[in-house]
Design an enzyme around this catalytic site. Structure first.
Site, short mmCIF file in Angstrom:
data_model
loop_
_atom_site.label_atom_id
_atom_site.label_comp_id
_atom_site.label_asym_id
_atom_site.label_seq_id
_atom_site.Cartn_x
_atom_site.Cartn_y
_atom_site.Cartn_z
N ASP A 21 11.56 1.51 -4.74
CA ASP A 21 10.63 1.01 -3.72
C ASP A 21 9.92 2.16 -3.02
O ASP A 21 10.43 3.28 -2.94
CB ASP A 21 11.42 0.17 -2.70
CG ASP A 21 10.52 -0.74 -1.90
OD1 ASP A 21 9.37 -0.99 -2.32
OD2 ASP A 21 10.96 -1.21 -0.84
N GLY A 22 8.73 1.87 -2.51
CA GLY A 22 8.01 2.85 -1.69
C GLY A 22 6.76 3.43 -2.33
O GLY A 22 6.14 4.34 -1.78
N ARG A 25 3.72 2.85 0.05
CA ARG A 25 3.74 3.72 1.24
C ARG A 25 3.43 5.16 0.88
O ARG A 25 2.77 5.88 1.62
CB ARG A 25 5.12 3.63 1.93
CG ARG A 25 5.23 2.42 2.84
CD ARG A 25 6.66 2.10 3.17
NE ARG A 25 7.29 1.34 2.11
CZ ARG A 25 8.56 0.97 2.11
NH1 ARG A 25 9.35 1.33 3.11
NH2 ARG A 25 9.05 0.26 1.12
N ARG A 34 -2.94 1.91 -3.54
CA ARG A 34 -1.54 1.63 -3.89
C ARG A 34 -1.26 1.92 -5.37
O ARG A 34 -0.15 2.31 -5.74
CB ARG A 34 -1.20 0.17 -3.59
CG ARG A 34 -1.21 -0.21 -2.13
CD ARG A 34 -0.91 -1.69 -1.96
NE ARG A 34 0.37 -2.06 -2.53
CZ ARG A 34 1.54 -1.92 -1.91
NH1 ARG A 34 1.58 -1.44 -0.67
NH2 ARG A 34 2.66 -2.26 -2.49
N HIS A 38 1.93 3.65 -7.79
CA HIS A 38 2.63 3.11 -8.97
C HIS A 38 2.55 4.10 -10.14
O HIS A 38 3.52 4.25 -10.90
CB HIS A 38 2.02 1.76 -9.37
CG HIS A 38 2.22 0.70 -8.33
ND1 HIS A 38 3.45 0.46 -7.75
CD2 HIS A 38 1.36 -0.18 -7.76
CE1 HIS A 38 3.33 -0.52 -6.87
NE2 HIS A 38 2.07 -0.91 -6.84
N GLU A 68 8.97 -12.28 -7.26
CA GLU A 68 8.16 -12.44 -6.04
C GLU A 68 6.94 -11.52 -6.02
O GLU A 68 6.02 -11.71 -5.23
CB GLU A 68 9.01 -12.16 -4.78
CG GLU A 68 10.02 -13.26 -4.45
CD GLU A 68 11.20 -13.31 -5.40
OE1 GLU A 68 11.66 -12.24 -5.85
OE2 GLU A 68 11.63 -14.43 -5.75
N TRP A 70 4.54 -11.36 -7.93
CA TRP A 70 3.29 -12.03 -8.31
C TRP A 70 2.45 -12.38 -7.10
O TRP A 70 1.27 -12.72 -7.24
CB TRP A 70 3.59 -13.32 -9.10
CG TRP A 70 4.33 -13.08 -10.39
CD1 TRP A 70 5.66 -13.33 -10.61
CD2 TRP A 70 3.81 -12.55 -11.61
NE1 TRP A 70 5.99 -12.97 -11.89
CE2 TRP A 70 4.88 -12.49 -12.54
CE3 TRP A 70 2.55 -12.10 -12.02
CZ2 TRP A 70 4.73 -12.02 -13.84
CZ3 TRP A 70 2.40 -11.63 -13.32
CH2 TRP A 70 3.48 -11.59 -14.20
N ARG A 72 1.34 -10.40 -5.05
CA ARG A 72 0.40 -9.28 -4.76
C ARG A 72 -0.97 -9.56 -5.37
O ARG A 72 -1.15 -10.52 -6.11
CB ARG A 72 1.00 -7.99 -5.31
CG ARG A 72 2.34 -7.70 -4.63
CD ARG A 72 2.90 -6.37 -5.03
NE ARG A 72 4.18 -6.16 -4.36
CZ ARG A 72 4.74 -4.98 -4.17
NH1 ARG A 72 4.15 -3.90 -4.62
NH2 ARG A 72 5.89 -4.88 -3.55
N LEU A 132 21.78 6.49 -23.43
CA LEU A 132 21.60 5.67 -22.23
C LEU A 132 20.89 4.37 -22.55
O LEU A 132 19.91 4.35 -23.32
CB LEU A 132 20.76 6.49 -21.24
CG LEU A 132 20.29 5.78 -19.97
CD1 LEU A 132 21.46 5.50 -19.04
CD2 LEU A 132 19.24 6.63 -19.23
C1 IPE Z 1 11.61 -4.94 -4.65
O1 IPE Z 1 10.67 -4.32 -3.86
C2 IPE Z 1 11.07 -5.17 -6.03
C3 IPE Z 1 10.92 -3.98 -6.86
C4 IPE Z 1 11.22 -2.76 -6.52
C5 IPE Z 1 10.34 -4.21 -8.18
P1 IPE Z 1 9.66 -5.15 -2.95
O2 IPE Z 1 8.77 -4.15 -2.32
O3 IPE Z 1 9.02 -6.23 -3.73
O4 IPE Z 1 10.63 -5.82 -1.88
P2 IPE Z 1 10.32 -6.41 -0.44
O5 IPE Z 1 9.12 -7.29 -0.56
O6 IPE Z 1 10.09 -5.27 0.49
O7 IPE Z 1 11.56 -7.16 -0.07
C1 IPE Z 2 7.81 -0.69 -5.47
O1 IPE Z 2 6.93 -0.13 -4.55
C2 IPE Z 2 7.11 -1.13 -6.73
C3 IPE Z 2 7.07 -2.59 -6.89
C4 IPE Z 2 7.60 -3.45 -6.09
C5 IPE Z 2 6.36 -3.11 -8.06
P1 IPE Z 2 6.09 -1.01 -3.56
O2 IPE Z 2 4.78 -1.32 -4.19
O3 IPE Z 2 6.85 -2.19 -3.10
O4 IPE Z 2 5.88 0.01 -2.37
P2 IPE Z 2 5.88 -0.31 -0.81
O5 IPE Z 2 7.16 -1.02 -0.49
O6 IPE Z 2 4.67 -1.16 -0.55
O7 IPE Z 2 5.79 1.04 -0.17
MG MG Z 3 8.11 -2.47 -1.53
#
Ligand code: IPE
Ligand code: IPE
Ligand code: MG
Length: 247
Positions: A21-22, A25, A34, A38, A68, A70, A72, A132
């Site tokens: 995650d992140g 951000r 964004r 990725h 979830e 989707w 986005r 792995l």
């Molecule tokens: C969880 O992250 C899903 C993945 C890392 C693929 P999200 O960014 O979707 O989670 P929430 O919305 O903050 O809970």
């Molecule tokens: C995780 O990063 C990747 C996916 C969920 C696909 P995010 O896209 O959720 O990044 P933040 O949480 O918005 O920073």
């Molecule tokens: Mg996220």
């Protein structure tokens, strides 16, 4: 680097799951789209897959796209799907060199057909590799995995079925893979976001504030070292022999 050098005197987790995650951000901090996050996150995934293999980890489940996600924008979803496809196609040499086996968890039903095709191809092409195992959680939701398992059980009917934990487990996506010992979440959120709900019943959690694109081998080592200091009790009292589990 050898396994001993990284974590002296203790074993590494057999299976690690990562909520990567992140990315958003990371990009936001740089005034970028964004999608740049990725892109950078994909590079990190490669780095961490290599590091995990070098450390002797057997299974690595990467949360790539949730049921979830989707919600986005079409632009972001399309970009992520494109990256996944590229990763599956272009990294074949990397998998071959490192004997990495690619697997999938999640519902292929909801994925674009070209992604399903590449995913199946990568899984087939790497099936015999003994290194792995990288499990891509793609269109994955913990609730959805349990729902699909129940659907498989019901399909076995008619008649009365005795539902055991073993039966449910056998109907999950990859019943041969042991439960994760360690689940890592990057970027600081304190939630599971629907990741491996069944399998994580006794996983150790490690939350890092560092955003996924900034993760390196050092962060993975820190997480594993932290894991090695945990006492896993599985509901028992250490040192006391109890009754046998009823199941
Ligand atoms: C969880 O992250 C899903 C993945 C890392 C693929 P999200 O960014 O979707 O989670 P929430 O919305 O903050 O809970
Ligand atoms: C995780 O990063 C990747 C996916 C969920 C696909 P995010 O896209 O959720 O990044 P933040 O949480 O918005 O920073
Ligand atoms: Mg996220």
């Amino acid at each position: 680097m050898s396994e001993k050098k990284i974590i002296p005197g203790a074993s590494v987790p057999v299976h690690i799951g990562i909520i990567m995650d992140g990315n958003g951000r990371w990009a936001q901090k740089r005034n970028q789209n964004r999608t740049q996050g990725h892109l950078e996150g994909l590079k990190t995934a490669k780095r961490i897959v290599k590091a995990a293999g070098d450390m002797g980890i057997r299974y690595l489940t990467l949360y790539v796209f949730s049921t979830e996600n989707w919600k986005r924008t079409a632009e972001e979803v399309g970009f992520i799907m494109g990256l996944v496809k590229r990763y599956l196609i272009e990294e074949m040499d990397f998998y071959r060199q490192n004997r990495i086996r690619i697997r999938h968890t999640g519902d292929p039903g909801g994925l674009p057909p070209d992604i399903v095709r590449e995913l199946r191809q990568a899984c087939d092409d790497t099936r015999d590799f003994q290194g792995l195992q990288v499990i891509l959680a793609l269109n994955y939701g913990g609730r959805d995995e349990i729902r699909r398992a129940v659907q498989r059980i019901v399909r076995e009917g008619p008649g009365e079925i005795t539902v055991t934990e073993d039966l449910i487990r056998s109907c999950l996506d990859n019943p041969d893979i042991p439960d994760p010992d360690l689940i890592i979440r990057t970027a600081g959120e304190l939630r599971t976001s629907n990741f491996l709900l069944w399998e994580a019943a006794y996983s150790e959690y490690y939350i890092s504030d560092i955003l996924w694109p900034d993760w390196t081998e050092a962060e993975l080592q820190a997480a594993v070292l932290d894991f090695q200091s945990r006492e896993r009790r599985f509901g028992a009292v250490p040192g006391i022999q109890g009754r046998i589990n009823h199941e």
